[in-house]
Scaffold this motif. Structure first.
Motif, PDB file in Angstrom:
ATOM      1  N   ALA A  15       0.532  -0.570  -0.156  1.00 49.53           N
ATOM      2  CA  ALA A  15      -0.119  -0.111   0.222  1.00 49.53           C
ATOM      3  C   ALA A  15       0.884   1.265  -0.209  1.00 49.53           C
ATOM      4  O   ALA A  15       0.772   2.215  -0.460  1.00 49.53           O
ATOM      5  CB  ALA A  15      -1.241  -0.151   1.310  1.00 49.53           C
ATOM      6  N   LEU A  16       1.298   1.333   0.768  1.00 53.51           N
ATOM      7  CA  LEU A  16       2.920   2.407   0.672  1.00 53.51           C
ATOM      8  C   LEU A  16       3.282   2.270  -0.010  1.00 53.51           C
ATOM      9  O   LEU A  16       3.637   3.476  -1.371  1.00 53.51           O
ATOM     10  CB  LEU A  16       3.724   2.184   2.370  1.00 53.51           C
ATOM     11  CG  LEU A  16       4.645   3.264   2.618  1.00 53.51           C
ATOM     12  CD1 LEU A  16       3.865   4.265   2.867  1.00 53.51           C
ATOM     13  CD2 LEU A  16       5.431   2.995   3.647  1.00 53.51           C
ATOM     14  N   SER A  17       4.094   1.417  -1.085  1.00 54.51           N
ATOM     15  CA  SER A  17       4.643   1.430  -2.559  1.00 54.51           C
ATOM     16  C   SER A  17       3.908   1.968  -3.204  1.00 54.51           C
ATOM     17  O   SER A  17       4.666   2.740  -4.445  1.00 54.51           O
ATOM     18  CB  SER A  17       5.345   0.275  -2.606  1.00 54.51           C
ATOM     19  OG  SER A  17       6.425  -0.205  -2.405  1.00 54.51           O
ATOM     20  N   VAL A  18       2.867   1.822  -3.969  1.00 57.78           N
ATOM     21  CA  VAL A  18       1.445   2.915  -4.302  1.00 57.78           C
ATOM     22  C   VAL A  18       1.340   3.941  -3.667  1.00 57.78           C
ATOM     23  O   VAL A  18       1.284   4.668  -5.459  1.00 57.78           O
ATOM     24  CB  VAL A  18       0.487   1.585  -4.794  1.00 57.78           C
ATOM     25  CG1 VAL A  18      -0.881   2.867  -5.086  1.00 57.78           C
ATOM     26  CG2 VAL A  18      -0.059  -0.333  -5.246  1.00 57.78           C
ATOM     27  N   ASN A  19       1.173   4.441  -2.878  1.00 55.78           N
ATOM     28  CA  ASN A  19       0.799   5.596  -3.049  1.00 55.78           C
ATOM     29  C   ASN A  19       2.512   6.480  -2.829  1.00 55.78           C
ATOM     30  O   ASN A  19       1.934   7.970  -4.074  1.00 55.78           O
ATOM     31  CB  ASN A  19       0.366   5.498  -1.305  1.00 55.78           C
ATOM     32  CG  ASN A  19      -0.850   6.194  -1.054  1.00 55.78           C
ATOM     33  OD1 ASN A  19      -1.606   6.470  -1.157  1.00 55.78           O
ATOM     34  ND2 ASN A  19      -0.973   4.556   0.191  1.00 55.78           N
ATOM     35  N   LEU A  20       2.913   5.737  -2.861  1.00 54.43           N
ATOM     36  CA  LEU A  20       4.897   6.748  -2.957  1.00 54.43           C
ATOM     37  C   LEU A  20       4.859   7.088  -4.117  1.00 54.43           C
ATOM     38  O   LEU A  20       5.231   7.236  -4.877  1.00 54.43           O
ATOM     39  CB  LEU A  20       5.847   6.343  -2.432  1.00 54.43           C
ATOM     40  CG  LEU A  20       5.456   6.007  -0.983  1.00 54.43           C
ATOM     41  CD1 LEU A  20       7.260   5.629   0.186  1.00 54.43           C
ATOM     42  CD2 LEU A  20       5.891   7.441   0.084  1.00 54.43           C
ATOM     43  N   THR A  21       4.120   5.613  -5.390  1.00 53.80           N
ATOM     44  CA  THR A  21       4.706   5.630  -6.413  1.00 53.80           C
ATOM     45  C   THR A  21       4.047   6.673  -7.446  1.00 53.80           C
ATOM     46  O   THR A  21       4.309   7.531  -8.588  1.00 53.80           O
ATOM     47  CB  THR A  21       4.364   4.024  -6.873  1.00 53.80           C
ATOM     48  OG1 THR A  21       5.558   3.217  -6.793  1.00 53.80           O
ATOM     49  CG2 THR A  21       4.721   4.304  -8.832  1.00 53.80           C
ATOM     50  N   ARG A  22       2.818   6.808  -6.864  1.00 47.72           N
ATOM     51  CA  ARG A  22       1.663   7.572  -7.278  1.00 47.72           C
ATOM     52  C   ARG A  22       2.145   9.457  -6.853  1.00 47.72           C
ATOM     53  O   ARG A  22       1.962  10.718  -7.881  1.00 47.72           O
ATOM     54  CB  ARG A  22       0.612   8.183  -6.633  1.00 47.72           C
ATOM     55  CG  ARG A  22      -0.284   6.849  -6.906  1.00 47.72           C
ATOM     56  CD  ARG A  22      -1.841   6.444  -6.602  1.00 47.72           C
ATOM     57  NE  ARG A  22      -2.669   5.407  -6.734  1.00 47.72           N
ATOM     58  CZ  ARG A  22      -3.360   5.102  -6.035  1.00 47.72           C
ATOM     59  NH1 ARG A  22      -3.970   5.927  -4.524  1.00 47.72           N
ATOM     60  NH2 ARG A  22      -4.170   3.796  -6.158  1.00 47.72           N
ATOM     61  N   GLN A  23       3.406   9.169  -5.596  1.00 49.60           N
ATOM     62  CA  GLN A  23       3.897  11.110  -5.818  1.00 49.60           C
ATOM     63  C   GLN A  23       5.134  11.005  -6.595  1.00 49.60           C
ATOM     64  O   GLN A  23       5.839  11.900  -6.711  1.00 49.60           O
ATOM     65  CB  GLN A  23       4.434  11.232  -4.833  1.00 49.60           C
ATOM     66  CG  GLN A  23       3.412  11.213  -3.745  1.00 49.60           C
ATOM     67  CD  GLN A  23       1.948  12.153  -4.065  1.00 49.60           C
ATOM     68  OE1 GLN A  23       2.361  13.389  -4.053  1.00 49.60           O
ATOM     69  NE2 GLN A  23       0.789  11.712  -4.138  1.00 49.60           N
ATOM     70  N   ARG A  24       5.478   9.723  -7.889  1.00 46.78           N
ATOM     71  CA  ARG A  24       6.996  10.071  -8.679  1.00 46.78           C
ATOM     72  C   ARG A  24       7.802  10.308  -8.080  1.00 46.78           C
ATOM     73  O   ARG A  24       8.975  10.713  -8.552  1.00 46.78           O
ATOM     74  CB  ARG A  24       6.878  11.415  -9.428  1.00 46.78           C
ATOM     75  CG  ARG A  24       5.501  11.292 -10.065  1.00 46.78           C
ATOM     76  CD  ARG A  24       5.881  13.009 -11.231  1.00 46.78           C
ATOM     77  NE  ARG A  24       4.541  13.494 -11.923  1.00 46.78           N
ATOM     78  CZ  ARG A  24       4.770  14.210 -12.331  1.00 46.78           C
ATOM     79  NH1 ARG A  24       5.547  15.236 -12.995  1.00 46.78           N
ATOM     80  NH2 ARG A  24       3.410  14.331 -13.185  1.00 46.78           N
ATOM     81  N   MET A  25       7.466   8.940  -7.165  1.00 42.76           N
ATOM     82  CA  MET A  25       9.086   8.369  -5.903  1.00 42.76           C
ATOM     83  C   MET A  25       8.964   7.175  -6.705  1.00 42.76           C
ATOM     84  O   MET A  25       8.144   5.871  -6.998  1.00 42.76           O
ATOM     85  CB  MET A  25       8.668   8.516  -4.520  1.00 42.76           C
ATOM     86  CG  MET A  25       8.515  10.407  -4.098  1.00 42.76           C
ATOM     87  SD  MET A  25       7.883  10.108  -2.624  1.00 42.76           S
ATOM     88  CE  MET A  25       7.774  11.919  -2.299  1.00 42.76           C
ATOM     89  N   ASP A  26      10.315   6.612  -6.642  1.00 43.16           N
ATOM     90  CA  ASP A  26      11.214   4.597  -7.259  1.00 43.16           C
ATOM     91  C   ASP A  26      11.051   4.215  -5.479  1.00 43.16           C
ATOM     92  O   ASP A  26      11.982   4.767  -5.087  1.00 43.16           O
ATOM     93  CB  ASP A  26      12.143   4.677  -8.148  1.00 43.16           C
ATOM     94  CG  ASP A  26      11.889   6.109  -9.658  1.00 43.16           C
ATOM     95  OD1 ASP A  26      10.750   5.907 -10.177  1.00 43.16           O
ATOM     96  OD2 ASP A  26      13.173   6.789  -9.478  1.00 43.16           O
ATOM     97  N   VAL A  27      10.172   3.185  -5.637  1.00 45.57           N
ATOM     98  CA  VAL A  27      10.333   2.406  -4.374  1.00 45.57           C
ATOM     99  C   VAL A  27      11.479   1.504  -4.562  1.00 45.57           C
ATOM    100  O   VAL A  27      10.972   0.504  -4.929  1.00 45.57           O
ATOM    101  CB  VAL A  27       9.311   2.521  -4.103  1.00 45.57           C
ATOM    102  CG1 VAL A  27       9.155   1.471  -2.761  1.00 45.57           C
ATOM    103  CG2 VAL A  27       7.947   3.386  -3.343  1.00 45.57           C
TER     104      VAL A  27
END
Length: 242
Positions: A15-27
Motif C-alpha cells: 500500500a505504501l509503495s503504491v502511494n509513493l509511486t503515485r507521487q513519482r517516487m521510486d521505491v
C-alpha cells in the motif's frame, strides 16, 4: 526521488509503495535489516530511508544506528510504537523524523519532502558581494566568534557543528543541532514554536508540534545540563542569556 522502504509486512509495504509511486517516487523495498544494509553498502543512491522498527532479524533502532555509521541519508522511522522513550531513542540513534502508524499518506509524503529539502539545502555565502565593503567592515568590526558558551559547560561551535559539555563531545543529529544553534545564536530571545518549525523543519504545520517537543527533550537528555533550553509556556523556547 528514490526511497529505500524497510518494511517486512507485505500488505503495508504494498500500500505504501503504491502511494509513493503515485507521487513519482521510486521505491526500493526490502523486508529485513540484512538486505537493507546490503543495499546501502553497495553504494546505491537513496534520497530517504523509511524504516519500520519491527523487523524480523534486527530491531529497527539498532539498524538505524548502523545506517548512520554507513551514510548520512535521511531516515524517517515509520512504526506503530508511540511511547516517548522509543521516540527519544530513535532520535538519539540518528533518525531525522518519526511517524506513527496509522498515518495519512499525505503527511508522510510531506515529511519526506521536508527531510530531503533540509539534507540538500546549500547554505548561502556569508561574504557580501561588495568586496570593498567587506574589507572595510572587517577592518572596523571585531571578529565574531562561532563558539557559543552556555550553562553547565556547554559550548557550541556553529561553524564546525560540534557541541561539547565540559570538553566532552556530545553527538547531536542534524535537526537537534540546528534547533540548539538557532536558539543559542540569540540567547535570551524567545522563539515561538511556529518560527522554529518554519526554520528548522521548513513547515508551520501544527502536526509537527509533537516532533518539536520530542527533539527538545532529546537535546536536553543528551546534554544533561539543566536549563540549557528553557520553555516559555504557551509561547516557545529560548537559550538562557548570561
Amino acid at each position: 526521488m528514490r526511497v529505500l522502504l524497510i518494511e517486512d509486512d507485505d500488505r503495508v509495504a504494498g500500500a505504501l509503495s503504491v502511494n509513493l509511486t503515485r507521487q513519482r517516487m521510486d521505491v526500493d523495498r526490502v523486508g529485513s535489516a540484512q538486505r537493507a544494509l546490503e543495499r546501502l553498502r553497495t553504494g546505491a543512491r537513496h534520497d530517504v530511508v523509511l524504516l519500520d522498527l519491527g523487523l524480523p532479524d534486527l530491531d529497527g533502532l539498532v539498524l538505524c544506528k548502523r545506517i548512520r555509521e554507513l551514510c548520512d541519508v535521511p531516515v524517517i522511522m515509520v512504526t506503530a510504537r508511540t511511547d516517548m522513550s522509543t521516540r527519544l531513542h530513535g532520535l538519539h540513534v540518528g533518525a531525522d523524523d518519526y511517524v506513527t502508524k496509522p498515518f495519512d499518506p499525505r503527511e508522510l509524503v510531506a515529511r519526506i519532502h521536508a527531510v530531503t529539502r533540509r539534507a540538500t539545502r546549500v547554505p548561502p555565502p556569508d561574504a557580501p558581494a561588495d568586496q570593498d565593503a567587506a574589507s572595510s567592515a572587517a577592518s572596523s568590526a571585531p571578529a565574531v566568534s562561532t563558539v557559543i558558551a552556555g550553562p553547565g559547560g556547554v559550548r557550541i561551535d556553529v561553524e564546525r557543528r560540534e557541541v561539547t559539555v565540559d570538553g566532552e563531545s556530545v553527538p547531536l543529529t542534524r535537526k537537534e543541532f540546528n534547533l540548539l544553534a538557532m536558539l543559542a545564536r540569540q540567547p535570551g530571545i524567545v522563539f515561538t514554536r511556529s518560527r522554529i518549525l518554519a526554520e528548522v523543519w521548513d513547515s508551520a504545520w501544527v502536526g509537527n508540534q509533537r516532533t518539536l517537543e520530542v527533539h527538545v527533550a532529546a537535546v536536553r537528555a543528551k546534554l544533561g545540563v539543566a536549563g540549557v533550553i528553557e520553555t516559555v509556556r504557551g509561547v516557545g523556547y529560548r537559550f538562557p542569556a548570561g
